[in-house]
Design a protein around this motif. Sequence first.
Motif, PDB file in Angstrom:
ATOM      1  N   SER A  44       0.843  -1.190   0.000  1.00  0.00           N
ATOM      2  CA  SER A  44       0.000   0.000   0.000  1.00  0.00           C
ATOM      3  C   SER A  44       0.878   1.240   0.000  1.00  0.00           C
ATOM      4  O   SER A  44       2.065   1.202   0.366  1.00  0.00           O
ATOM      5  N   TYR A 101       0.733   3.713   1.970  1.00  0.00           N
ATOM      6  CA  TYR A 101       1.129   4.085   3.335  1.00  0.00           C
ATOM      7  C   TYR A 101       2.280   3.218   3.832  1.00  0.00           C
ATOM      8  O   TYR A 101       3.168   3.688   4.550  1.00  0.00           O
ATOM      9  N   GLU A 102       2.275   1.943   3.437  1.00  0.00           N
ATOM     10  CA  GLU A 102       3.379   1.076   3.830  1.00  0.00           C
ATOM     11  C   GLU A 102       4.664   1.515   3.140  1.00  0.00           C
ATOM     12  O   GLU A 102       5.745   1.504   3.742  1.00  0.00           O
ATOM     13  N   ILE A 161       5.377   4.556   2.270  1.00  0.00           N
ATOM     14  CA  ILE A 161       5.825   5.775   2.967  1.00  0.00           C
ATOM     15  C   ILE A 161       6.633   5.399   4.198  1.00  0.00           C
ATOM     16  O   ILE A 161       7.706   5.952   4.449  1.00  0.00           O
ATOM     17  N   ARG A 162       6.140   4.435   4.950  1.00  0.00           N
ATOM     18  CA  ARG A 162       6.838   4.015   6.164  1.00  0.00           C
ATOM     19  C   ARG A 162       8.204   3.412   5.842  1.00  0.00           C
ATOM     20  O   ARG A 162       9.209   3.720   6.491  1.00  0.00           O
ATOM     21  N   SER A 194       3.111  10.904  13.932  1.00  0.00           N
ATOM     22  CA  SER A 194       2.083   9.880  14.145  1.00  0.00           C
ATOM     23  C   SER A 194       1.119  10.266  15.252  1.00  0.00           C
ATOM     24  O   SER A 194       0.049   9.646  15.390  1.00  0.00           O
ATOM     25  N   GLU A 227      -4.994   5.182   8.330  1.00  0.00           N
ATOM     26  CA  GLU A 227      -4.127   4.148   7.763  1.00  0.00           C
ATOM     27  C   GLU A 227      -2.654   4.570   7.810  1.00  0.00           C
ATOM     28  O   GLU A 227      -1.765   3.757   8.077  1.00  0.00           O
ATOM     29  N   LEU A 228      -2.389   5.858   7.552  1.00  0.00           N
ATOM     30  CA  LEU A 228      -1.018   6.346   7.617  1.00  0.00           C
ATOM     31  C   LEU A 228      -0.529   6.394   9.064  1.00  0.00           C
ATOM     32  O   LEU A 228       0.618   6.044   9.354  1.00  0.00           O
ATOM     33  N   GLU A 260       0.640   3.003  10.096  1.00  0.00           N
ATOM     34  CA  GLU A 260       1.957   2.650   9.573  1.00  0.00           C
ATOM     35  C   GLU A 260       3.072   3.418  10.284  1.00  0.00           C
ATOM     36  O   GLU A 260       4.114   2.853  10.611  1.00  0.00           O
TER      37      GLU A 260
END
Length: 550
Positions: A47, A49-50, A52-53, A71, A80-81, A84
């Motif tokens: 995804s 967001y994943e 991005i992490r 965060s 969701e962000l 992550e």
Amino acid sequence: MVTRFQRYGQIADVLIKYGFGILVEEVFPGSERLRAFKKRQKVEERSVYERIRLAIEELGPTFIKFGQITSTRRELLPPELIEELQKLQDQVAPLPYSDVLPVIREYCPNFGECFDLIEEEPCAAASLSQVHRAVLKDGSVVALKVQRPGIVDLIEIDLLILRSLADRVEMMYPDLRVYNPSGIVDEFALQIRRELDFVQDGKNAERLGRNMRDVHGVRVPKIYWNYSGTRMLTMEYVEGVRIDDVDALRKMGLLPGELAERGFYAYIKQIFIDGFFHGDPHPGNLLVTDRGSIVFLDFGIVGLLRPEKKRRFIDLLLAIVETDVDRVIDAFKHLGVSIKPEDLENVKDEIYLVLVDYRDMQIQQFDFGMALMGLTDTLRRYRIRVPPTLMLMLKVIVMVMDVGTALDPTFNFDRKIRPYITEIVVQERFSPKRVLGAGHAIAEAVDSLVALPRSIADTLQNVSEGSITLEVEKSNLAQIVDTLDHVTDKVLIGLIVAAIVVGSSLILRVSDVVLPDYITWLAIMGYAVAVVVGFYAIYHAIGYRSDGGR
């Protein structure tokens, strides 16, 4: 040392690697064409967001810290962000002992005379520092928290880049200005610079230790200032297990439910009584000794609440548990949350739904954290900015609840918070400090009342001198003249009442010394007349308002 332009290149490479080449091209036109693509991983299966992490983790300590702190901003980012970003790990490969030895020598030039032993293999390693176990000459076992060499220069370069990126994003995407990217970066810069100052870290630890000294079963490591400085902190070494390791706790003969209660009370005291709280309560920063003591670690992030903010946050929690929308809005307002007038009714409707859901599902162990997240989701949808301290408090409470639930699945925040908050409210309302504050407020009110005639006289003088200018429309002139007549009558009545009260007071003050008795009675009658006229004025004002100002 890496230069700023080299760092720009590294950041662009990582973003391209994880599928954000379009972003690189938009923010820095032409940069993607000028550099060769690295061999991509199969990021399309992950995804956004994943990815991005993962990109943040590869970009290094500054961006990891930025992600961790960001965060907490649930009112800004999608859930969701947030999920992550909360997975970001601050664990990195340790540096060789020879690399950190110069830092140790900086604060202990003859470290062989200070320590019997320094273990070369670190017991913990993070992006900003690593920890080595050591033994002092007096036999005390300590932990040396040593800052990574060169980390300050790298972070300063990254902060410059983050700030320039934020400015460019605001320029290119005006709709995002409401989130204040530059302001977020500035807040982060202030926070991470504090974390790089280990002297401040040690001071935070000592202050928290003083506040917790009377709390049974809660400890803060002792700081050894003789062997500490800006880049190295020497503290008491504590053996223990993570607070969320329930199996290990049970093997030690400890009751997880009791630990949950103890940790919960410790944070209630920090936030609502002391106004100074540990700001990063993830399980790795909370150890439990074999005697059942909870030990706090890592004091780089702390929260500070002024007394009036404490009271307002208590009001907010009480409003949530009592499902009172108006009190929630009022508490938000006093905590610095500004809601646009045109959005207020819709925001109240959504908050009401969140609170009703919470009230209806409490009996089913509905997570109080879900209520807090529901509130912050509402604020995010309406692009309402929230002060960082408030978001830090909400984050801490949610994390404490998560730890409490891990230790005791029946942990109920609502049931546990009520008696503590009620007791705190009662103590605050009847505390000597609060009573003195109320007396001060009354004194100010009396001063304002005494100054009222003078203020009215000054206003009338300004009117007579033409210092006050009014702009009126001809069509409303008759209504304005009528209104001014009523206002003048009320001012005149007020002046007469004030004069009678002041004159009667002066007479009564000296009547028993130089004046005959009938003068005293005249003064008393003056008071009576003032009361009658005052009630008449109030009645007249109410009648005038009920007639619609006609």
